[in-house]
Design an enzyme around this catalytic site. Structure first.
Site, PDB file in Angstrom:
ATOM      1  N   ASN A  70       8.803   7.986  -4.094  1.00  0.00           N
ATOM      2  CA  ASN A  70       7.521   7.489  -4.596  1.00  0.00           C
ATOM      3  C   ASN A  70       6.334   8.285  -4.062  1.00  0.00           C
ATOM      4  OD1 ASN A  70       5.143   5.430  -3.664  1.00  0.00           O
ATOM      5  ND2 ASN A  70       5.751   5.134  -5.786  1.00  0.00           N
ATOM      6  N   LYS A 108       6.289  -5.316   9.143  1.00  0.00           N
ATOM      7  CA  LYS A 108       7.244  -4.471   8.419  1.00  0.00           C
ATOM      8  C   LYS A 108       8.585  -5.166   8.401  1.00  0.00           C
ATOM      9  CE  LYS A 108       7.297  -0.384   6.465  1.00  0.00           C
ATOM     10  NZ  LYS A 108       6.170   0.388   5.882  1.00  0.00           N
ATOM     11  N   LYS A 142       0.974  -7.638   6.854  1.00  0.00           N
ATOM     12  CA  LYS A 142       1.096  -6.864   5.615  1.00  0.00           C
ATOM     13  C   LYS A 142       1.839  -5.580   5.903  1.00  0.00           C
ATOM     14  CE  LYS A 142       0.256  -5.921   1.310  1.00  0.00           C
ATOM     15  NZ  LYS A 142       1.744  -5.778   1.187  1.00  0.00           N
ATOM     16  N   GLN A 197       1.674   0.194  11.299  1.00  0.00           N
ATOM     17  CA  GLN A 197       1.011  -0.516  10.207  1.00  0.00           C
ATOM     18  C   GLN A 197      -0.228  -1.271  10.694  1.00  0.00           C
ATOM     19  OE1 GLN A 197       3.165  -0.487   7.067  1.00  0.00           O
ATOM     20  NE2 GLN A 197       1.128  -0.658   6.204  1.00  0.00           N
ATOM     21  N   SER A 251      -2.502  -2.015  -2.072  1.00  0.00           N
ATOM     22  CA  SER A 251      -1.842  -3.326  -2.018  1.00  0.00           C
ATOM     23  C   SER A 251      -2.880  -4.421  -1.755  1.00  0.00           C
ATOM     24  CB  SER A 251      -0.806  -3.357  -0.889  1.00  0.00           C
ATOM     25  OG  SER A 251       0.413  -2.774  -1.295  1.00  0.00           O
ATOM     26  N   GLY A 308       6.845  -2.506  -0.883  1.00  0.00           N
ATOM     27  CA  GLY A 308       7.946  -1.547  -0.854  1.00  0.00           C
ATOM     28  C   GLY A 308       7.820  -0.535   0.276  1.00  0.00           C
ATOM     29  N   ASP A 309       8.868   0.211   0.471  1.00  0.00           N
ATOM     30  CA  ASP A 309       8.919   1.365   1.374  1.00  0.00           C
ATOM     31  C   ASP A 309      10.175   2.138   0.929  1.00  0.00           C
ATOM     32  OD1 ASP A 309       7.554   2.379   4.059  1.00  0.00           O
ATOM     33  OD2 ASP A 309       9.685   2.635   4.374  1.00  0.00           O
TER      34      ASP A 309
END
Ligand code: NDP
Ligand code: 2IT
Length: 441
Positions: free
Chosen positions: A236, A121, A85, A106, A373, A160-161
Site C-alpha cells: 500500500n 497498535k 489509534k 504511533q 484516518s 490497517g498495516d
C-alpha cells in the site's frame, strides 16, 4: 539511562521495542533540562509503559478443515491526546515486541499530526500469504470476535498495516457490526468508500511521505521534478509513493518485495505493479512480463544498490541496514524519507546524518496515513463525505505542518535540520504536556 535500563528489564527479548524507545530517549535530554516538571511527574517512565496490553487466542478452521491457532494482540499505548489509534498487522513475524515498538512510535507520530488521537497498535502472527478469501474472512471474523470488546470510536480505533488492507477491514467491520448490533463507523478506519471510508485514505501514507520529502527538498531549493527515486516494498505505502513521485515529475526506477527487487529504467508502470500486487496478489518478479520484459528482476538482492537521488523505504522495520546506507551515500543519495515504520537501522541513520543526507523518520514522514484516518473519523462523526481533492488538500497541509514543526523544534533546540530529534521532541512534548495536565493516571 536508568529509564532505558528499566525498559530492558521489564520487556525482555523485545528488541524492536528496545530500539524504538532508545531512539526516542536519545533525543530527550535537552527537553528534560528545559522542563524539569516532566521528570518530577515521571512522564518518561509512564510514556514507556503501555496503558493496556491485550493478548488473545484466535482459533479458526482452514479450507482443509484443520483447526488453526494464531495469537492476537492489541497494545493500547497512550490515550493522553485521544482514543488509542493505530493499525493492525498480520504477518508471521508479529509478536509482542513488534506490536509494542509500533504502538510506541504511533504515540509520537499521532501527536505530530496535531489531530486528537492517542497511540496503539495490534495484529497477529497470522500469515495471509497463500490463504483463500474464505480463510482470510474466517480469520478476520475470529480475530474481531475477541477484539470487539476492547475497541470503540471513543476507546480504540484500529486500521490497517502490513497484511491488513481494505479487504480485511471490511471483514473486521462486518463482524464488529454483527456482534454489537451498531453501525459504529468510527470504530475502524480504512473502510471502503461506500460504507464510511474516506477518499484519499488508501493513498494517504504514500502520498504524505512524498509531500514530506518534497518539503525537505525545498529547504535546498530543489523539488522532486527530475529526481531518480528508489522505493522499497510494493504494498500500500510503496504503490502510492510511486504514484505521487510520478505526479510530481520524478521517476521511480525500482521497487521490491521480500523476494527481491525490479529495476525499470523507464519508470515503474503503476498499472502493471497494481495488477501484480493487488489483483493477482503475486510476487514482484511477475512485473517483468507485465511490462513486456523491459525491466530486470534481481532475486534476493538489496534494492539500495540501485543509484538514486531519493530513497523511500516503504516495506518494513530494519530493512535499510548500514551497508545499504553506505551504498546509497556512495551513489549520491540526497534525501531519505521513511514510508515504513523504523525501516532504517540506527547505524544507517547515523551514516546518513554524518554524510549530510536529509533524513526523515517514519513518525514524521509516514504520518499522513493516520492523519487521514483521523479525517475519516471526523467525516464519520459528522456523517459527512468529502471530495478526493478536499481530503488530499487537507493531507498536504498536515504534512507541510509536520515538516514545519520538526524544523522549528530542531531550530529551537539548536540542532537545525535534525528531523529525528525535531520529530521526537515535538511529539513527546505534546503528549507530555497532556499527561501532566491529567495527573498521575
Ligand atoms: P503491505 O502489506 O501493503 O505491504 C508490505 C510490503 O512490504 C510488501 O511489499 C512486503 O513484501 C514488504 N515486506 C513486509 N514485510 C517484509 C519483510 N519482513 N521483509 C521484506 N519485505 C517485507 O503493507 P503497507 O504498505 O501498509 O506497510 C508498509 C510499511 O509502512 C510498514 O512498515 C507499515 O508499518 C508502514 N505504514 C503503513 C501505513 C498504512 O497506512 N498502511 C501507515 C504508516 C506506516 P512481501 O509481500 O514479500 O511480504
Ligand atoms: O503505522 C501507521 O501509522 C498505520 N499503520 C496507520 C494507522 C492508522 O490508524 O491509520
Amino acid at each position: 539511562m536508568p529509564v532505558y535500563d528499566d525498559v530492558l528489564r521489564r520487556n525482555q527479548g523485545e528488541i524492536e521495542f528496545h530500539q524504538a524507545v532508545y531512539e526516542v530517549l536519545e533525543s530527550l535530554s535537552p527537553v528534560v533540562q528545559k522542563r524539569p516538571e516532566f521528570v518530577e511527574a515521571s512522564i518518561i517512565e509512564r510514556i514507556c509503559e503501555p496503558e493496556r496490553q491485550i493478548i488473545f487466542r484466535v482459533p479458526w478452521v482452514d479450507d482443509k478443515n484443520v483447526v488453526q491457532i494464531n495469537r492476537g494482540f492489541r497494545v493500547e499505548f497512550n490515550s493522553a491526546l485521544g482514543p488509542f489509534k493505530g493499525g493492525l498487522r498480520f504477518h508471521p513475524s508479529v509478536y509482542l515486541g513488534i506490536v509494542k515498538f509500533l504502538g510506541f512510535e504511533q504515540v509520537f507520530k499521532n501527536a505530530l499530526t496535531s489531530m486528537p488521537i492517542g497511540g496503539g497498535k495490534g495484529g497477529s502472527d497470522f500469515d495471509p500469504k497463500g490463504r483463500s478469501e474464505g480463510e482470510i474472512m474466517r480469520f478476520c471474523q475470529s480475530f474481531m470476535t475477541e477484539l470487539y470488546r476492547h475497541i470503540g470510536e471513543y476507546t480504540d480505533v484500529p486500521a490497517g498495516d502490513i497484511g491488513v488492507g481494505g479487504r480485511e477491514i471490511g471483514y473486521l467491520f462486518g463482524q464488529y457490526k454483527r456482534i454489537t448490533n451498531r453501525y459504529e463507523s468510527g470504530v475502524l478506519t480504512g473502510k471502503g468508500l461506500s460504507w464510511g471510508g474516506s477518499q484519499a485514505r488508501t493513498e494517504a501514507t504514500g502520498y504524505g511521505t512524498v509531500f514530506f520529502v518534497n518539503e525537505m527538498l525545498k529547504t535546498r531549493g530543489q523539488s522532486l521534478d527530475g529526481k531518480r527515486v528508489v522505493v522499497s516494498g510494493s504494498g500500500n505505502v510503496a504503490t502510492f509513493a510511486v504514484q505521487k513521485v510520478h505526479q510530481l515529475g520524478g521517476t521511480v526506477v525500482a521497487v521490491s518485495d521480500s523476494s527481491g527487487y525490479v529495476v525499470d529504467e523507464h519508470g515503474i508502470d503503476l498499472e502493471a505493479l497494481r495488477e501484480v500486487k493487488e489483483v493477482e496478489r503475486g510476487r514482484i518478479d511477475s512485473y517483468v512480463a507485465k511490462v513486456g520484459g523491459r525491466a530486470t528482476f534481481i532475486e534476493g538482492g538489496s534494492v539500495w544498490d540501485v543509484p538514486c537521488d531519493v530513497a523511500l523505504p516503504c516495506a518494513t522495520q530494519n530493512e535499510l541496514p548500514v551497508e545499504g546506507a553506505k551504498a546509497l551515500i556512495t551513489n549520491g543519495v540526497q534525501v531519505v524519507g521513511e514510508g515504513a515504520n523504523m525501516p532504517t537501522t540506527p547505524t544507517a541513520v547515523a551514516a546518513f546524518q554524518a554524510a549530510g543526507v536529509l533524513f526523515a523518520p517514519g513518525k514524521a514522514a509516514n504520518a499522513g496515513g493516520v492523519a487521514t484516518s483521523a479525517l475519516e473519523m471526523q467525516q464519520n462523526a459528522s456523517r459527512d463525505r468529502w471530495t478526493f481533492d478536499h481530503t488530499e488538500e487537507r493531507l498536504a497541509d498536515i504534512m507541510v505542518g509536520i515538516h514545519e514543526l520538526c524544523l522549528s523544534t530542531s531550530d529551537a533546540y539548536d540542532i537545525p535540520g535534525d528531523y529525528v530529534a525535531g520529530a521526537n521532541i515535538a511529539g513527546f512534548t505534546q503528549v507530555a504536556d497532556a499527561m501532566l495536565a491529567m495527573g498521575v493516571i
